[in-house]
Design a protein around this motif. Structure first.
Motif, PDB file in Angstrom:
ATOM      1  N   GLY A   1     -51.883  45.613-105.119  1.00  0.00           N
ATOM      2  CA  GLY A   1     -51.690  44.206-105.441  1.00  0.00           C
ATOM      3  C   GLY A   1     -50.302  43.717-105.097  1.00  0.00           C
ATOM      4  O   GLY A   1     -49.371  44.504-104.893  1.00  0.00           O
ATOM      5  N   ASP A   2     -50.146  42.400-105.035  1.00  0.00           N
ATOM      6  CA  ASP A   2     -48.869  41.803-104.642  1.00  0.00           C
ATOM      7  C   ASP A   2     -47.726  42.214-105.558  1.00  0.00           C
ATOM      8  O   ASP A   2     -46.576  42.310-105.126  1.00  0.00           O
ATOM      9  N   ASP A   3     -48.025  42.463-106.839  1.00  0.00           N
ATOM     10  CA  ASP A   3     -46.964  42.844-107.766  1.00  0.00           C
ATOM     11  C   ASP A   3     -46.666  44.337-107.720  1.00  0.00           C
ATOM     12  O   ASP A   3     -45.740  44.813-108.385  1.00  0.00           O
ATOM     13  N   GLY A   4     -47.435  45.090-106.926  1.00  0.00           N
ATOM     14  CA  GLY A   4     -47.204  46.519-106.786  1.00  0.00           C
ATOM     15  C   GLY A   4     -47.683  47.359-107.941  1.00  0.00           C
ATOM     16  O   GLY A   4     -47.539  48.585-107.919  1.00  0.00           O
ATOM     17  N   CYS A   5     -48.276  46.736-108.953  1.00  0.00           N
ATOM     18  CA  CYS A   5     -48.635  47.457-110.173  1.00  0.00           C
ATOM     19  C   CYS A   5     -50.113  47.803-110.270  1.00  0.00           C
ATOM     20  O   CYS A   5     -50.530  48.457-111.233  1.00  0.00           O
ATOM     21  N   VAL A   6     -50.914  47.352-109.314  1.00  0.00           N
ATOM     22  CA  VAL A   6     -52.355  47.601-109.351  1.00  0.00           C
ATOM     23  C   VAL A   6     -52.794  48.115-107.993  1.00  0.00           C
ATOM     24  O   VAL A   6     -52.400  47.577-106.955  1.00  0.00           O
ATOM     25  N   VAL A   7     -53.617  49.157-107.988  1.00  0.00           N
ATOM     26  CA  VAL A   7     -54.212  49.663-106.759  1.00  0.00           C
ATOM     27  C   VAL A   7     -55.717  49.704-106.964  1.00  0.00           C
ATOM     28  O   VAL A   7     -56.210  50.126-108.009  1.00  0.00           O
ATOM     29  N   GLY A   8     -56.456  49.251-105.961  1.00  0.00           N
ATOM     30  CA  GLY A   8     -57.896  49.231-106.147  1.00  0.00           C
ATOM     31  C   GLY A   8     -58.623  48.628-104.955  1.00  0.00           C
ATOM     32  O   GLY A   8     -58.003  48.288-103.943  1.00  0.00           O
ATOM     33  N   PRO A   9     -59.944  48.517-105.088  1.00  0.00           N
ATOM     34  CA  PRO A   9     -60.716  48.905-106.271  1.00  0.00           C
ATOM     35  C   PRO A   9     -60.875  50.419-106.372  1.00  0.00           C
ATOM     36  O   PRO A   9     -61.116  51.091-105.377  1.00  0.00           O
ATOM     37  N   LEU A  10     -60.724  50.925-107.597  1.00  0.00           N
ATOM     38  CA  LEU A  10     -60.916  52.343-107.870  1.00  0.00           C
ATOM     39  C   LEU A  10     -61.821  52.488-109.083  1.00  0.00           C
ATOM     40  O   LEU A  10     -61.507  51.953-110.154  1.00  0.00           O
ATOM     41  N   PHE A  11     -62.910  53.186-108.923  1.00  0.00           N
ATOM     42  CA  PHE A  11     -63.795  53.458-110.053  1.00  0.00           C
ATOM     43  C   PHE A  11     -63.147  54.513-110.942  1.00  0.00           C
ATOM     44  O   PHE A  11     -62.818  55.612-110.491  1.00  0.00           O
ATOM     45  N   GLU A  12     -62.925  54.170-112.212  1.00  0.00           N
ATOM     46  CA  GLU A  12     -62.275  55.063-113.173  1.00  0.00           C
ATOM     47  C   GLU A  12     -60.927  55.570-112.659  1.00  0.00           C
ATOM     48  O   GLU A  12     -60.530  56.707-112.912  1.00  0.00           O
ATOM     49  N   HIS A  13     -60.216  54.715-111.922  1.00  0.00           N
ATOM     50  CA  HIS A  13     -58.880  55.030-111.397  1.00  0.00           C
ATOM     51  C   HIS A  13     -58.889  56.194-110.408  1.00  0.00           C
ATOM     52  O   HIS A  13     -57.833  56.764-110.121  1.00  0.00           O
ATOM     53  N   VAL A  14     -60.049  56.538-109.855  1.00  0.00           N
ATOM     54  CA  VAL A  14     -60.138  57.719-108.994  1.00  0.00           C
ATOM     55  C   VAL A  14     -60.754  57.406-107.634  1.00  0.00           C
ATOM     56  O   VAL A  14     -60.144  57.667-106.590  1.00  0.00           O
ATOM     57  N   PHE A  15     -61.972  56.861-107.611  1.00  0.00           N
ATOM     58  CA  PHE A  15     -62.726  56.758-106.369  1.00  0.00           C
ATOM     59  C   PHE A  15     -62.828  55.323-105.860  1.00  0.00           C
ATOM     60  O   PHE A  15     -63.297  54.441-106.588  1.00  0.00           O
ATOM     61  N   PRO A  16     -62.424  55.065-104.600  1.00  0.00           N
ATOM     62  CA  PRO A  16     -62.767  53.783-103.970  1.00  0.00           C
ATOM     63  C   PRO A  16     -64.275  53.765-103.735  1.00  0.00           C
ATOM     64  O   PRO A  16     -64.805  54.667-103.085  1.00  0.00           O
ATOM     65  N   PRO A  17     -64.996  52.785-104.266  1.00  0.00           N
ATOM     66  CA  PRO A  17     -66.460  52.822-104.197  1.00  0.00           C
ATOM     67  C   PRO A  17     -67.024  52.997-102.796  1.00  0.00           C
ATOM     68  O   PRO A  17     -67.983  53.743-102.601  1.00  0.00           O
ATOM     69  N   SER A  18     -66.426  52.353-101.803  1.00  0.00           N
ATOM     70  CA  SER A  18     -66.991  52.421-100.456  1.00  0.00           C
ATOM     71  C   SER A  18     -66.594  53.682 -99.703  1.00  0.00           C
ATOM     72  O   SER A  18     -67.128  53.949 -98.620  1.00  0.00           O
ATOM     73  N   LEU A  19     -65.669  54.470-100.261  1.00  0.00           N
ATOM     74  CA  LEU A  19     -65.177  55.653 -99.549  1.00  0.00           C
ATOM     75  C   LEU A  19     -65.367  56.952-100.331  1.00  0.00           C
ATOM     76  O   LEU A  19     -64.968  58.015 -99.869  1.00  0.00           O
ATOM     77  N   ALA A  20     -65.953  56.861-101.509  1.00  0.00           N
ATOM     78  CA  ALA A  20     -66.161  58.055-102.328  1.00  0.00           C
ATOM     79  C   ALA A  20     -67.272  58.915-101.738  1.00  0.00           C
ATOM     80  O   ALA A  20     -68.214  58.397-101.141  1.00  0.00           O
TER      81      ALA A  20
END
Length: 374
Positions: free
Chosen positions: A313-332
Protein backbone atom coordinates in the motif's frame (compact mmCIF):
# COMPACT_ATOMS: atom_id res chain seq x y z
CA UNK A 1 -22.87 -46.17 -10.69
CA UNK A 2 -22.25 -45.38 -7.02
CA UNK A 3 -18.79 -45.07 -5.58
CA UNK A 4 -17.75 -48.48 -4.31
CA UNK A 5 -19.34 -50.30 -7.26
CA UNK A 6 -16.22 -50.11 -9.38
CA UNK A 7 -16.44 -46.37 -10.09
CA UNK A 8 -13.62 -44.22 -8.61
CA UNK A 9 -14.63 -42.03 -5.70
CA UNK A 10 -14.76 -38.39 -6.99
CA UNK A 11 -13.28 -37.15 -3.71
CA UNK A 12 -10.29 -39.43 -4.19
CA UNK A 13 -9.93 -38.35 -7.81
CA UNK A 14 -9.78 -34.68 -6.78
CA UNK A 15 -7.33 -35.22 -3.93
CA UNK A 16 -3.96 -33.69 -4.88
CA UNK A 17 -1.00 -36.00 -5.18
CA UNK A 18 1.57 -35.38 -2.46
CA UNK A 19 4.87 -34.27 -3.92
CA UNK A 20 8.15 -32.68 -2.97
CA UNK A 21 9.07 -29.29 -4.37
CA UNK A 22 12.20 -27.28 -5.00
CA UNK A 23 11.67 -24.21 -2.80
CA UNK A 24 13.58 -20.95 -2.39
CA UNK A 25 13.31 -19.11 0.93
CA UNK A 26 14.28 -15.44 0.70
CA UNK A 27 15.74 -14.39 4.04
CA UNK A 28 17.70 -16.22 6.73
CA UNK A 29 16.22 -14.66 9.84
CA UNK A 30 13.80 -16.19 12.33
CA UNK A 31 10.98 -16.55 9.79
CA UNK A 32 13.23 -17.89 7.05
CA UNK A 33 14.84 -20.51 9.30
CA UNK A 34 11.44 -21.63 10.56
CA UNK A 35 10.28 -21.98 6.95
CA UNK A 36 13.38 -23.96 5.98
CA UNK A 37 12.96 -26.36 8.89
CA UNK A 38 9.27 -27.03 8.17
CA UNK A 39 9.83 -27.37 4.42
CA UNK A 40 12.55 -29.96 5.00
CA UNK A 41 10.32 -31.87 7.38
CA UNK A 42 7.80 -32.20 4.55
CA UNK A 43 10.50 -33.52 2.22
CA UNK A 44 11.08 -30.42 0.09
CA UNK A 45 14.47 -29.41 -1.35
CA UNK A 46 15.21 -26.02 0.23
CA UNK A 47 17.59 -23.19 -0.61
CA UNK A 48 17.74 -20.21 1.76
CA UNK A 49 19.20 -17.01 0.31
CA UNK A 50 20.51 -14.51 2.87
CA UNK A 51 22.32 -11.29 1.99
CA UNK A 52 24.22 -11.02 5.29
CA UNK A 53 27.30 -12.98 6.27
CA UNK A 54 25.42 -15.12 8.81
CA UNK A 55 21.92 -16.25 9.66
CA UNK A 56 19.88 -14.30 12.19
CA UNK A 57 18.21 -11.52 10.22
CA UNK A 58 17.53 -8.49 12.39
CA UNK A 59 19.26 -10.13 15.34
CA UNK A 60 22.60 -10.18 13.52
CA UNK A 61 24.12 -6.98 14.89
CA UNK A 62 26.34 -5.07 12.48
CA UNK A 63 28.18 -2.11 14.05
CA UNK A 64 28.87 -0.51 10.67
CA UNK A 65 26.32 1.48 8.69
CA UNK A 66 28.58 2.95 6.03
CA UNK A 67 28.26 0.30 3.32
CA UNK A 68 25.50 0.31 0.73
CA UNK A 69 22.97 -2.04 2.35
CA UNK A 70 22.23 -2.15 6.08
CA UNK A 71 20.25 -5.40 6.57
CA UNK A 72 19.89 -5.19 10.36
CA UNK A 73 18.26 -2.46 12.41
CA UNK A 74 19.70 -3.70 15.72
CA UNK A 75 21.49 -1.18 17.92
CA UNK A 76 24.09 -2.08 20.53
CA UNK A 77 21.79 -1.72 23.57
CA UNK A 78 18.88 -3.69 22.05
CA UNK A 79 17.35 -6.24 24.42
CA UNK A 80 14.26 -8.40 24.37
CA UNK A 81 11.14 -6.79 25.80
CA UNK A 82 9.48 -10.18 26.19
CA UNK A 83 10.97 -13.00 28.28
CA UNK A 84 13.09 -15.56 26.51
CA UNK A 85 10.45 -18.23 27.15
CA UNK A 86 8.13 -16.39 24.74
CA UNK A 87 10.85 -16.22 22.07
CA UNK A 88 11.25 -19.99 21.73
CA UNK A 89 10.17 -22.28 18.94
CA UNK A 90 7.78 -24.97 20.13
CA UNK A 91 10.35 -27.77 20.18
CA UNK A 92 13.57 -25.82 20.75
CA UNK A 93 13.54 -23.92 24.01
CA UNK A 94 15.45 -20.67 24.45
CA UNK A 95 17.27 -21.74 27.60
CA UNK A 96 20.26 -20.00 29.22
CA UNK A 97 23.51 -21.62 28.11
CA UNK A 98 26.98 -21.57 29.60
CA UNK A 99 29.75 -19.77 27.80
CA UNK A 100 31.87 -16.62 28.06
CA UNK A 101 29.79 -14.75 25.50
CA UNK A 102 26.34 -15.98 26.54
CA UNK A 103 23.72 -13.81 28.25
CA UNK A 104 21.76 -15.72 30.93
CA UNK A 105 19.28 -12.91 31.65
CA UNK A 106 15.58 -13.55 31.16
CA UNK A 107 15.46 -10.50 28.88
CA UNK A 108 18.77 -10.95 27.05
CA UNK A 109 20.45 -8.72 24.51
CA UNK A 110 20.47 -9.11 20.75
CA UNK A 111 23.64 -11.20 20.73
CA UNK A 112 22.03 -13.96 22.78
CA UNK A 113 19.04 -14.09 20.41
CA UNK A 114 21.44 -14.41 17.50
CA UNK A 115 23.21 -17.27 19.29
CA UNK A 116 19.85 -18.96 19.81
CA UNK A 117 19.02 -18.77 16.11
CA UNK A 118 22.43 -20.17 15.21
CA UNK A 119 21.88 -22.98 17.73
CA UNK A 120 18.49 -23.67 16.14
CA UNK A 121 20.07 -23.76 12.70
CA UNK A 122 22.75 -26.19 13.86
CA UNK A 123 20.34 -28.43 15.78
CA UNK A 124 18.22 -29.04 12.69
CA UNK A 125 21.09 -29.15 10.18
CA UNK A 126 19.95 -26.17 8.15
CA UNK A 127 23.26 -24.48 7.33
CA UNK A 128 23.92 -26.65 4.29
CA UNK A 129 20.77 -25.15 2.74
CA UNK A 130 21.79 -21.53 3.38
CA UNK A 131 23.59 -19.38 0.81
CA UNK A 132 25.11 -16.46 2.71
CA UNK A 133 26.16 -13.13 1.19
CA UNK A 134 23.56 -13.71 -1.51
CA UNK A 135 21.16 -10.95 -2.43
CA UNK A 136 17.99 -11.81 -4.32
CA UNK A 137 17.45 -9.17 -7.01
CA UNK A 138 14.44 -10.58 -8.88
CA UNK A 139 11.72 -13.17 -8.34
CA UNK A 140 9.23 -13.62 -11.18
CA UNK A 141 6.98 -16.40 -12.49
CA UNK A 142 8.23 -18.27 -15.52
CA UNK A 143 4.68 -18.81 -16.77
CA UNK A 144 1.19 -17.50 -16.16
CA UNK A 145 -0.23 -21.03 -16.23
CA UNK A 146 -1.37 -22.07 -12.77
CA UNK A 147 -0.60 -25.76 -13.17
CA UNK A 148 2.90 -25.20 -14.51
CA UNK A 149 3.84 -22.09 -12.53
CA UNK A 150 7.45 -21.90 -11.45
CA UNK A 151 9.58 -19.01 -10.28
CA UNK A 152 12.84 -17.70 -11.69
CA UNK A 153 15.05 -16.38 -8.90
CA UNK A 154 17.99 -14.19 -9.84
CA UNK A 155 20.58 -13.63 -7.14
CA UNK A 156 23.92 -11.88 -6.81
CA UNK A 157 26.83 -13.01 -4.66
CA UNK A 158 27.93 -9.94 -2.72
CA UNK A 159 31.50 -11.18 -2.27
CA UNK A 160 31.89 -12.30 -5.88
CA UNK A 161 32.83 -15.77 -7.03
CA UNK A 162 32.07 -18.21 -9.84
CA UNK A 163 28.30 -17.87 -9.36
CA UNK A 164 28.21 -14.16 -8.60
CA UNK A 165 25.13 -13.69 -10.80
CA UNK A 166 22.84 -16.72 -10.96
CA UNK A 167 19.35 -17.49 -12.21
CA UNK A 168 17.67 -20.61 -10.81
CA UNK A 169 14.12 -21.88 -11.35
CA UNK A 170 12.14 -23.05 -8.30
CA UNK A 171 8.74 -24.66 -7.88
CA UNK A 172 7.87 -22.30 -5.03
CA UNK A 173 9.19 -19.21 -3.26
CA UNK A 174 8.73 -18.22 0.39
CA UNK A 175 9.31 -14.53 1.13
CA UNK A 176 10.68 -14.19 4.68
CA UNK A 177 12.54 -10.89 4.58
CA UNK A 178 11.10 -9.46 7.80
CA UNK A 179 9.59 -6.11 8.69
CA UNK A 180 12.52 -3.91 9.70
CA UNK A 181 14.57 -3.10 6.62
CA UNK A 182 12.58 -0.28 4.97
CA UNK A 183 12.65 2.83 7.23
CA UNK A 184 9.61 5.08 7.19
CA UNK A 185 9.93 8.84 7.68
CA UNK A 186 7.00 10.91 8.96
CA UNK A 187 5.01 12.80 6.35
CA UNK A 188 3.44 15.23 8.83
CA UNK A 189 6.63 17.06 9.87
CA UNK A 190 7.37 20.13 7.79
CA UNK A 191 10.81 21.33 6.77
CA UNK A 192 12.63 18.01 6.71
CA UNK A 193 14.28 19.01 3.45
CA UNK A 194 15.35 22.38 4.89
CA UNK A 195 17.17 20.90 7.89
CA UNK A 196 20.93 21.38 7.43
CA UNK A 197 22.11 19.50 10.49
CA UNK A 198 22.34 15.76 11.04
CA UNK A 199 19.21 13.66 10.72
CA UNK A 200 18.87 9.89 10.52
CA UNK A 201 16.44 7.06 11.03
CA UNK A 202 16.88 4.68 13.96
CA UNK A 203 17.74 2.05 11.34
CA UNK A 204 21.21 3.63 11.23
CA UNK A 205 21.65 4.15 14.98
CA UNK A 206 24.16 1.89 16.73
CA UNK A 207 25.80 3.55 19.76
CA UNK A 208 25.48 6.91 21.56
CA UNK A 209 29.13 7.95 21.27
CA UNK A 210 28.79 9.90 17.97
CA UNK A 211 26.27 12.16 19.72
CA UNK A 212 28.39 13.03 22.75
CA UNK A 213 27.74 16.56 24.00
CA UNK A 214 24.93 17.16 21.52
CA UNK A 215 21.31 18.19 21.87
CA UNK A 216 19.33 15.40 20.20
CA UNK A 217 15.64 15.25 19.31
CA UNK A 218 14.25 11.71 19.16
CA UNK A 219 11.00 11.59 17.19
CA UNK A 220 8.76 8.73 18.33
CA UNK A 221 8.08 7.13 21.71
CA UNK A 222 7.86 3.50 20.66
CA UNK A 223 10.28 0.77 21.68
CA UNK A 224 13.21 2.04 19.62
CA UNK A 225 12.55 5.66 20.56
CA UNK A 226 12.62 5.02 24.30
CA UNK A 227 15.60 2.64 24.01
CA UNK A 228 17.64 5.17 22.06
CA UNK A 229 16.64 8.11 24.28
CA UNK A 230 17.79 6.23 27.38
CA UNK A 231 20.99 5.21 25.61
CA UNK A 232 21.75 8.79 24.55
CA UNK A 233 21.21 10.28 28.01
CA UNK A 234 24.58 8.84 29.08
CA UNK A 235 26.56 11.08 26.71
CA UNK A 236 24.27 13.73 25.19
CA UNK A 237 23.90 17.23 26.59
CA UNK A 238 20.12 17.14 26.13
CA UNK A 239 17.70 14.52 24.82
CA UNK A 240 14.28 15.73 23.69
CA UNK A 241 11.74 12.96 23.17
CA UNK A 242 8.88 13.96 20.86
CA UNK A 243 5.71 11.94 21.29
CA UNK A 244 3.63 10.62 18.42
CA UNK A 245 0.21 12.01 17.58
CA UNK A 246 -1.34 9.74 20.24
CA UNK A 247 0.85 11.24 22.95
CA UNK A 248 3.17 9.57 25.43
CA UNK A 249 2.11 6.59 27.51
CA UNK A 250 2.27 6.74 31.32
CA UNK A 251 5.34 4.47 31.20
CA UNK A 252 7.18 6.92 28.94
CA UNK A 253 6.20 9.83 31.17
CA UNK A 254 7.60 8.01 34.21
CA UNK A 255 10.81 7.18 32.35
CA UNK A 256 11.34 10.84 31.46
CA UNK A 257 10.56 11.93 35.02
CA UNK A 258 13.20 9.53 36.36
CA UNK A 259 15.85 11.07 34.11
CA UNK A 260 14.70 14.67 34.08
CA UNK A 261 18.25 16.00 34.31
CA UNK A 262 18.80 15.14 30.63
CA UNK A 263 15.53 13.87 29.16
CA UNK A 264 12.69 16.19 28.14
CA UNK A 265 9.28 15.12 26.86
CA UNK A 266 7.49 17.10 24.15
CA UNK A 267 4.30 16.73 22.13
CA UNK A 268 4.44 15.87 18.44
CA UNK A 269 7.24 17.47 16.40
CA UNK A 270 5.70 19.88 13.91
CA UNK A 271 8.56 21.46 11.94
CA UNK A 272 12.32 21.40 11.39
CA UNK A 273 13.84 24.82 10.68
CA UNK A 274 16.90 25.69 8.63
CA UNK A 275 18.46 27.46 11.62
CA UNK A 276 18.49 24.23 13.67
CA UNK A 277 15.30 24.71 15.64
CA UNK A 278 12.73 21.97 16.07
CA UNK A 279 9.25 23.21 16.91
CA UNK A 280 6.53 21.17 18.57
CA UNK A 281 2.74 21.08 18.49
CA UNK A 282 2.41 23.18 21.67
CA UNK A 283 4.38 26.05 20.11
CA UNK A 284 7.62 25.38 22.00
CA UNK A 285 10.93 24.80 20.24
CA UNK A 286 14.50 23.70 20.91
CA UNK A 287 17.78 24.05 19.03
CA UNK A 288 19.14 20.62 18.18
CA UNK A 289 22.29 19.19 16.65
CA UNK A 290 20.68 15.93 15.49
CA UNK A 291 17.22 14.56 14.85
CA UNK A 292 16.70 10.79 15.05
CA UNK A 293 13.47 9.47 13.56
CA UNK A 294 12.20 6.41 15.43
CA UNK A 295 9.14 6.25 13.24
CA UNK A 296 8.89 2.63 12.25
CA UNK A 297 9.23 0.57 9.11
CA UNK A 298 7.20 -0.29 6.06
CA UNK A 299 7.06 -3.34 3.84
CA UNK A 300 9.24 -3.46 0.76
CA UNK A 301 9.84 -6.28 -1.70
CA UNK A 302 11.79 -4.62 -4.53
CA UNK A 303 12.87 -7.98 -5.93
CA UNK A 304 9.35 -9.39 -6.32
CA UNK A 305 7.57 -9.17 -9.68
CA UNK A 306 4.04 -10.56 -9.54
CA UNK A 307 2.50 -8.40 -12.23
CA UNK A 308 0.41 -6.58 -9.63
CA UNK A 309 -0.97 -9.70 -7.94
CA UNK A 310 0.73 -8.62 -4.69
CA UNK A 311 1.32 -4.98 -3.83
CA UNK A 312 2.41 -2.80 -0.92
CA UNK A 313 0.00 0.00 0.00
CA UNK A 314 0.93 3.65 -0.45
CA UNK A 315 1.62 4.03 3.28
CA UNK A 316 3.97 1.04 3.23
CA UNK A 317 2.13 -0.61 6.12
CA UNK A 318 -0.09 -3.07 4.22
CA UNK A 319 0.84 -5.83 1.79
CA UNK A 320 -1.77 -7.82 -0.05
CA UNK A 321 -4.01 -9.35 -0.91
CA UNK A 322 -2.81 -12.14 1.36
CA UNK A 323 -5.08 -14.84 2.73
CA UNK A 324 -4.34 -15.13 6.47
CA UNK A 325 -1.24 -12.96 5.91
CA UNK A 326 0.40 -15.83 4.00
CA UNK A 327 -0.92 -16.71 0.53
CA UNK A 328 -1.70 -14.42 -2.42
CA UNK A 329 -4.97 -16.00 -3.63
CA UNK A 330 -4.06 -16.01 -7.32
CA UNK A 331 -0.54 -17.37 -6.76
CA UNK A 332 -0.97 -19.86 -3.92
CA UNK A 333 0.67 -22.12 -2.95
CA UNK A 334 3.73 -21.47 -5.13
CA UNK A 335 4.24 -18.02 -3.57
CA UNK A 336 3.86 -17.37 0.14
CA UNK A 337 4.90 -14.92 2.84
CA UNK A 338 6.05 -15.86 6.34
CA UNK A 339 6.45 -13.24 9.06
CA UNK A 340 4.64 -10.20 7.67
CA UNK A 341 1.98 -10.06 10.40
CA UNK A 342 2.75 -7.62 13.21
CA UNK A 343 2.16 -7.60 16.96
CA UNK A 344 2.39 -11.37 17.32
CA UNK A 345 4.61 -13.72 19.32
CA UNK A 346 7.03 -14.14 16.45
CA UNK A 347 8.57 -17.64 16.88
CA UNK A 348 5.29 -19.45 17.49
CA UNK A 349 3.44 -17.52 14.82
CA UNK A 350 6.01 -17.91 12.04
CA UNK A 351 6.43 -21.57 12.93
CA UNK A 352 2.69 -22.15 12.40
CA UNK A 353 2.75 -20.18 9.15
CA UNK A 354 5.80 -22.10 7.93
CA UNK A 355 4.17 -25.45 8.71
CA UNK A 356 1.09 -24.46 6.70
CA UNK A 357 3.24 -23.35 3.76
CA UNK A 358 5.27 -26.57 3.79
CA UNK A 359 2.16 -28.75 3.84
CA UNK A 360 0.44 -26.67 1.16
CA UNK A 361 3.44 -26.94 -1.15
CA UNK A 362 3.26 -30.71 -0.78
CA UNK A 363 -0.47 -30.74 -1.44
CA UNK A 364 -1.45 -32.14 1.96
CA UNK A 365 -3.50 -29.13 3.11
CA UNK A 366 -5.60 -26.53 1.27
CA UNK A 367 -4.61 -22.89 0.89
CA UNK A 368 -7.31 -20.63 -0.53
CA UNK A 369 -9.00 -19.35 -3.64
CA UNK A 370 -9.91 -15.84 -4.70
CA UNK A 371 -13.47 -16.49 -3.57
CA UNK A 372 -12.29 -16.89 0.01
CA UNK A 373 -11.54 -13.17 0.19
CA UNK A 374 -14.92 -11.98 -1.05
Amino acid sequence: MAAGDGEPDPAVQQRPQLQSKKVCVVGGGMAGLAAARELRREGHAVTVMEQSGDVGGQWLYDPTTTHGVVPSSAYACLRLRTPREAMSFSDFQFLPRDGPSRDPRRFPGHREVHFYLRDFCAAFGLMDAVRLNTRVVRVAPTSTTTRQRQWAVRSVRLLGGPDDDARVVFDAVVVATGQYSHPMLPSDIEGVGEWRRRQLHSHLYRTPEPFRGEAVVVVGCGDSGTDIALDLRRVAREVHLAASSEGATPAVSRMVANHGDVLRLHPRARRLHADGRVSFADGSSVVADTVIFCTGYGYSFPFLDTGGAVAVGDDGCVVGPLFEHVFPPSLAPSLSFVGVARKVLVPWFVEAQARWVAQACRGSTPTTTSAALT
